[in-house]
Scaffold this motif. Structure first.
Motif, PDB file in Angstrom:
ATOM      1  N   LEU A 292     -31.465  -1.190  18.567  1.00 18.97           N
ATOM      2  CA  LEU A 292     -32.364  -0.767  17.972  1.00 18.97           C
ATOM      3  C   LEU A 292     -33.628  -0.655  18.930  1.00 18.97           C
ATOM      4  CD1 LEU A 292     -33.479   0.705  15.170  1.00 18.97           C
ATOM      5  CD2 LEU A 292     -34.320  -1.407  14.687  1.00 18.97           C
ATOM      6  N   TYR A 293     -33.949   0.651  19.440  1.00 14.58           N
ATOM      7  CA  TYR A 293     -35.254   0.701  20.126  1.00 14.58           C
ATOM      8  C   TYR A 293     -36.289   0.966  19.183  1.00 14.58           C
ATOM      9  CZ  TYR A 293     -31.947   1.929  23.886  1.00 14.58           C
ATOM     10  OH  TYR A 293     -30.967   1.676  24.865  1.00 14.58           O
ATOM     11  N   ASP A 294     -37.737   0.611  19.720  1.00 11.54           N
ATOM     12  CA  ASP A 294     -38.934   0.803  19.221  1.00 11.54           C
ATOM     13  C   ASP A 294     -39.274   1.923  18.667  1.00 11.54           C
ATOM     14  OD1 ASP A 294     -39.017  -2.158  19.131  1.00 11.54           O
ATOM     15  OD2 ASP A 294     -40.058  -2.225  21.102  1.00 11.54           O
ATOM     16  N   TYR A 295     -39.079   2.867  19.680  1.00 14.68           N
ATOM     17  CA  TYR A 295     -39.376   4.073  19.334  1.00 14.68           C
ATOM     18  C   TYR A 295     -38.779   5.118  20.301  1.00 14.68           C
ATOM     19  CZ  TYR A 295     -42.245   3.209  23.560  1.00 14.68           C
ATOM     20  OH  TYR A 295     -42.479   2.781  24.775  1.00 14.68           O
ATOM     21  N   GLY A 296     -38.691   6.345  19.998  1.00 19.36           N
ATOM     22  CA  GLY A 296     -37.922   7.674  20.684  1.00 19.36           C
ATOM     23  C   GLY A 296     -38.170   7.407  22.143  1.00 19.36           C
ATOM     24  N   ASN A 297     -37.216   7.688  23.073  1.00 24.48           N
ATOM     25  CA  ASN A 297     -37.332   7.814  24.442  1.00 24.48           C
ATOM     26  C   ASN A 297     -38.274   6.861  24.979  1.00 24.48           C
ATOM     27  OD1 ASN A 297     -35.964  10.193  24.730  1.00 24.48           O
ATOM     28  ND2 ASN A 297     -37.733  11.185  23.953  1.00 24.48           N
ATOM     29  N   SER A 298     -37.925   5.513  24.529  1.00 26.20           N
ATOM     30  CA  SER A 298     -38.756   4.213  25.038  1.00 26.20           C
ATOM     31  C   SER A 298     -38.420   4.004  26.620  1.00 26.20           C
ATOM     32  CB  SER A 298     -38.548   2.969  24.013  1.00 26.20           C
ATOM     33  OG  SER A 298     -37.458   2.759  23.861  1.00 26.20           O
ATOM     34  N   GLN A 299     -37.207   4.443  26.769  1.00 23.88           N
ATOM     35  CA  GLN A 299     -36.602   3.828  28.170  1.00 23.88           C
ATOM     36  C   GLN A 299     -36.191   5.115  28.942  1.00 23.88           C
ATOM     37  OE1 GLN A 299     -35.048  -0.645  26.923  1.00 23.88           O
ATOM     38  NE2 GLN A 299     -33.510   1.070  27.820  1.00 23.88           N
ATOM     39  N   THR A 300     -36.001   5.028  30.239  1.00 24.16           N
ATOM     40  CA  THR A 300     -35.538   6.223  30.936  1.00 24.16           C
ATOM     41  C   THR A 300     -34.057   6.359  30.578  1.00 24.16           C
ATOM     42  OG1 THR A 300     -36.946   6.041  32.674  1.00 24.16           O
ATOM     43  CG2 THR A 300     -34.967   7.134  33.153  1.00 24.16           C
ATOM     44  N   GLU A 347     -15.953 -10.024  18.694  1.00 26.88           N
ATOM     45  CA  GLU A 347     -17.089 -10.185  17.897  1.00 26.88           C
ATOM     46  C   GLU A 347     -18.346  -9.884  18.777  1.00 26.88           C
ATOM     47  OE1 GLU A 347     -17.507 -11.445  14.854  1.00 26.88           O
ATOM     48  OE2 GLU A 347     -15.150 -11.871  14.645  1.00 26.88           O
ATOM     49  N   TYR A 348     -19.271  -9.073  18.086  1.00 28.60           N
ATOM     50  CA  TYR A 348     -20.415  -8.508  18.788  1.00 28.60           C
ATOM     51  C   TYR A 348     -21.784  -9.100  18.435  1.00 28.60           C
ATOM     52  CZ  TYR A 348     -17.194  -4.764  20.105  1.00 28.60           C
ATOM     53  OH  TYR A 348     -16.134  -4.181  20.494  1.00 28.60           O
ATOM     54  N   ASP A 349     -22.361  -9.601  19.588  1.00 27.88           N
ATOM     55  CA  ASP A 349     -23.608 -10.572  19.276  1.00 27.88           C
ATOM     56  C   ASP A 349     -24.724  -9.740  19.031  1.00 27.88           C
ATOM     57  OD1 ASP A 349     -21.942 -12.532  19.982  1.00 27.88           O
ATOM     58  OD2 ASP A 349     -22.655 -12.921  21.905  1.00 27.88           O
ATOM     59  N   ASN A 350     -24.894  -8.299  19.501  1.00 24.49           N
ATOM     60  CA  ASN A 350     -26.176  -7.845  19.296  1.00 24.49           C
ATOM     61  C   ASN A 350     -26.047  -6.339  18.908  1.00 24.49           C
ATOM     62  OD1 ASN A 350     -25.201  -7.032  21.744  1.00 24.49           O
ATOM     63  ND2 ASN A 350     -27.206  -7.618  22.835  1.00 24.49           N
ATOM     64  N   PHE A 351     -24.900  -6.037  18.288  1.00 29.33           N
ATOM     65  CA  PHE A 351     -24.489  -4.826  17.809  1.00 29.33           C
ATOM     66  C   PHE A 351     -24.156  -4.699  16.461  1.00 29.33           C
ATOM     67  CE2 PHE A 351     -21.515  -1.300  16.618  1.00 29.33           C
ATOM     68  CZ  PHE A 351     -22.258  -0.186  17.099  1.00 29.33           C
ATOM     69  N   ARG A 352     -24.945  -4.021  15.606  1.00 24.80           N
ATOM     70  CA  ARG A 352     -24.976  -4.240  14.096  1.00 24.80           C
ATOM     71  C   ARG A 352     -24.410  -3.203  13.407  1.00 24.80           C
ATOM     72  NH1 ARG A 352     -27.981  -8.466  12.577  1.00 24.80           N
ATOM     73  NH2 ARG A 352     -29.247  -9.526  14.315  1.00 24.80           N
ATOM     74  N   ALA A 356     -22.916  -0.787   6.744  1.00 19.83           N
ATOM     75  CA  ALA A 356     -22.553  -1.850   5.788  1.00 19.83           C
ATOM     76  C   ALA A 356     -23.344  -1.648   4.912  1.00 19.83           C
ATOM     77  CB  ALA A 356     -23.158  -3.214   6.383  1.00 19.83           C
ATOM     78  N   SER A 357     -22.896  -1.892   3.491  1.00 22.07           N
ATOM     79  CA  SER A 357     -23.782  -1.610   2.350  1.00 22.07           C
ATOM     80  C   SER A 357     -24.730  -2.630   1.760  1.00 22.07           C
ATOM     81  CB  SER A 357     -22.831  -1.278   1.030  1.00 22.07           C
ATOM     82  OG  SER A 357     -21.914  -2.437   0.768  1.00 22.07           O
ATOM     83  N   GLY A 358     -25.849  -2.437   1.326  1.00 25.73           N
ATOM     84  CA  GLY A 358     -26.797  -3.600   0.922  1.00 25.73           C
ATOM     85  C   GLY A 358     -28.211  -3.104   1.178  1.00 25.73           C
ATOM     86  N   GLY A 359     -28.374  -2.144   1.475  1.00 29.51           N
ATOM     87  CA  GLY A 359     -29.796  -1.649   1.710  1.00 29.51           C
ATOM     88  C   GLY A 359     -30.484  -2.588   2.723  1.00 29.51           C
ATOM     89  N   TYR A 360     -30.085  -2.832   3.837  1.00 31.49           N
ATOM     90  CA  TYR A 360     -30.757  -3.847   5.055  1.00 31.49           C
ATOM     91  C   TYR A 360     -31.768  -2.877   5.744  1.00 31.49           C
ATOM     92  CZ  TYR A 360     -26.503  -6.618   4.172  1.00 31.49           C
ATOM     93  OH  TYR A 360     -25.642  -7.303   4.057  1.00 31.49           O
ATOM     94  N   LEU A 361     -32.846  -3.663   5.810  1.00 29.29           N
ATOM     95  CA  LEU A 361     -33.805  -2.801   6.910  1.00 29.29           C
ATOM     96  C   LEU A 361     -33.040  -2.768   8.385  1.00 29.29           C
ATOM     97  CD1 LEU A 361     -36.801  -5.151   5.792  1.00 29.29           C
ATOM     98  CD2 LEU A 361     -36.369  -2.622   5.226  1.00 29.29           C
ATOM     99  N   PRO A 362     -33.576  -1.896   9.016  1.00 29.78           N
ATOM    100  CA  PRO A 362     -33.309  -1.610  10.477  1.00 29.78           C
ATOM    101  C   PRO A 362     -33.370  -2.893  11.294  1.00 29.78           C
ATOM    102  CG  PRO A 362     -34.574   0.133   9.874  1.00 29.78           C
ATOM    103  CD  PRO A 362     -34.734  -0.959   8.468  1.00 29.78           C
ATOM    104  N   GLY A 363     -32.146  -3.169  12.022  1.00 25.27           N
ATOM    105  CA  GLY A 363     -32.438  -4.511  12.863  1.00 25.27           C
ATOM    106  C   GLY A 363     -31.708  -5.690  11.841  1.00 25.27           C
ATOM    107  N   GLU A 364     -31.389  -5.536  10.840  1.00 28.15           N
ATOM    108  CA  GLU A 364     -31.323  -6.725   9.909  1.00 28.15           C
ATOM    109  C   GLU A 364     -29.799  -6.567   9.149  1.00 28.15           C
ATOM    110  OE1 GLU A 364     -34.204  -7.634   6.920  1.00 28.15           O
ATOM    111  OE2 GLU A 364     -35.727  -8.059   8.375  1.00 28.15           O
ATOM    112  N   GLU A 365     -29.045  -5.547   9.812  1.00 24.94           N
ATOM    113  CA  GLU A 365     -27.666  -5.207   9.278  1.00 24.94           C
ATOM    114  C   GLU A 365     -26.796  -6.448   9.907  1.00 24.94           C
ATOM    115  OE1 GLU A 365     -29.590  -1.166  10.209  1.00 24.94           O
ATOM    116  OE2 GLU A 365     -29.259  -3.105  11.056  1.00 24.94           O
ATOM    117  N   PRO A 366     -25.550  -6.703   9.264  1.00 25.48           N
ATOM    118  CA  PRO A 366     -24.764  -7.788   9.501  1.00 25.48           C
ATOM    119  C   PRO A 366     -24.222  -7.482  11.121  1.00 25.48           C
ATOM    120  CG  PRO A 366     -23.647  -6.403   7.831  1.00 25.48           C
ATOM    121  CD  PRO A 366     -25.177  -6.153   7.776  1.00 25.48           C
TER     122      PRO A 366
END
Length: 383
Positions: A292-300, A347-352, A356-366
């Motif tokens: 999850l990036y902080d904003y669009g086109n945040s990197q090259t 098992e993925y350490d930083n891919f969410r 998944a259902s549950g109404g998670y906030l961005p970056g808090e999905e399982p």
């Protein structure tokens, strides 16, 4: 949309087939027909199809081969469900090759074409194997050149190119009558369109921090990777063998990976052979990857491909073979049936998992993880 999810599954299948091959010395391969059916199922994907390999020698110095390979794909993986719809498609692959034996040397050449509705790949391979010191040492050198065309379903104007070069160096040494070791070194360079035309990365919606938006991924247009592998095999007096290997991979995108593989083969009588193995794989993420990036086109460069993330995988393998050395079929010297099954857990350490259902906030999905099965049933004729 083949390149959206196929990467991991076909890499697994190809890796398993490579690991199953043995060390070849300065003798031509046997004349044979090898047919098998493969099936990969896991992570929302099913890939299956047949393969047929025919090899025939001409005289004492030349051997020709041809192979036909099919993948039928049905995909509804986490990447597809997040941004697209499930799909089905088919990939066909043809390979023709030849070996030339001269003394203790074998010169090999092959050409492979792989075709699907949005990807065309062509690969030319040249290799030489040389035995030294009374056939105790084997040196192998190989070079492959690939040129690929990347397309996109639904966009007839989209067409990009990618060029690949592969340099291989291998050394195998017989240590004792019962043991050998080998060292393999490989360098791969890629140039051109290296991202996926369908895959997207996500970033926080600037107008609503509880939501996220998507944008196309963007990779560097060059990549260089290096791998080195140390392998060994020991043969027991009771018609069994133990193998082990360690492989290190690194590239200029920041990925470092380690693979440890152990396997055991045991013969039961003159006809039955059992085998089992375990393999562990782990890697770090690419420098430009983010779930999850902080904003669009945040990197090259931007990537959210889970195969660019930090993850690990464990594989358990089991197989059985039965062979007839005397076959009542005219012209057939040996007949072999085989069944190999692999169970893989990733098992993925930083891919969410954004599905998944549950109404998670961005970056808090399982965090995402999946398991899969690979099955290969084969029949081999030597003549």
């Amino acid at each position: 949309m083949a390149v959206t999810d196929r990467h991991c599954a076909t890499a697994v299948l190809g890796w398993l087939l490579i690991l199953a091959s043995g060390v070849q010395g300065a003798t031509l391969p046997e004349d044979k027909v090898d047919a098998f059916y493969h099936r990969y199922e896991g992570g929302g994907m099913t890939i299956d199809g047949p393969s047929v390999l025919v090899r025939k020698g001409v005289g004492n110095q030349v051997s020709f081969s041809g192979q036909y390979y099919v993948d039928s794909v049905s995909a509804a993986s986490v990447d597809v469900l997040a941004t697209a719809s499930p799909y089905t498609e088919e990939r066909t692959e043809y390979t023709v090759g030849a070996n030339y034996l001269e003394g203790n040397s074998i010169l090999s050449v092959s050409y492979t074409n792989s075709s699907e509705n949005d990807y065309e790949a062509n690969t030319l391979f040249l290799g030489i194997t040389q035995e030294f010191f009374g056939n105790m040492t084997t040196l192998s050198i190989g070079y492959a050149r690939g040129w690929d065309t990347v397309m996109a379903v639904g966009n007839d104007t989209f067409e990009e190119e990618a060029d690949r070069q592969n340099y291989q160096l291998g050394l195998t040494q017989v240590l004792t009558p019962n043991s050998l070791v080998g060292l393999d070194f490989e360098v791969i360079t890629d140039e051109g369109f290296l991202e996926n035309p369908y895959r997207q990365n996500r970033y926080i919606d600037p107008s609503d921090p509880t939501n996220y938006l998507y944008q196309p991924e963007r990779y560097p247009d060059t990549r260089t990777s290096i791998s080195a592998a140390l392998r060994g095999r020991y043969y027991f007096p009771w018609r069994a063998s133990l193998r082990g290997s360690y492989r290190y991979f690194t590239d200029d995108w920041g990925i470092d990976a380690h693979t440890i593989d152990l396997g055991y083969v045991h013969s039961l009588g003159p006809n039955w052979t059992l085998e089992g193995g375990v393999r562990y794989y782990t890697q770090d993420q690419a420098d430009f990857y983010s779930d999850l990036y902080d904003y669009g086109n945040s990197q090259t460069h931007l990537a959210r491909d889970k195969e660019m993330s930090t993850f690990s995988g464990l594989t358990f393998s089991a197989g059985v073979e039965y062979q007839w050395d005397q076959v009542a079929i005219p012209g057939v010297d040996r007949l072999q049936l085989g069944l190999l099954v692999d169970y893989l857990d990733f098992e993925y350490d930083n891919f969410r998992d954004v599905t998944a259902s549950g109404g998670y906030l961005p970056g808090e999905e399982p965090l995402y993880g999946f398991d899969s099965w690979v099955t290969r049933a084969s029949i081999l004729f030597e003549y």
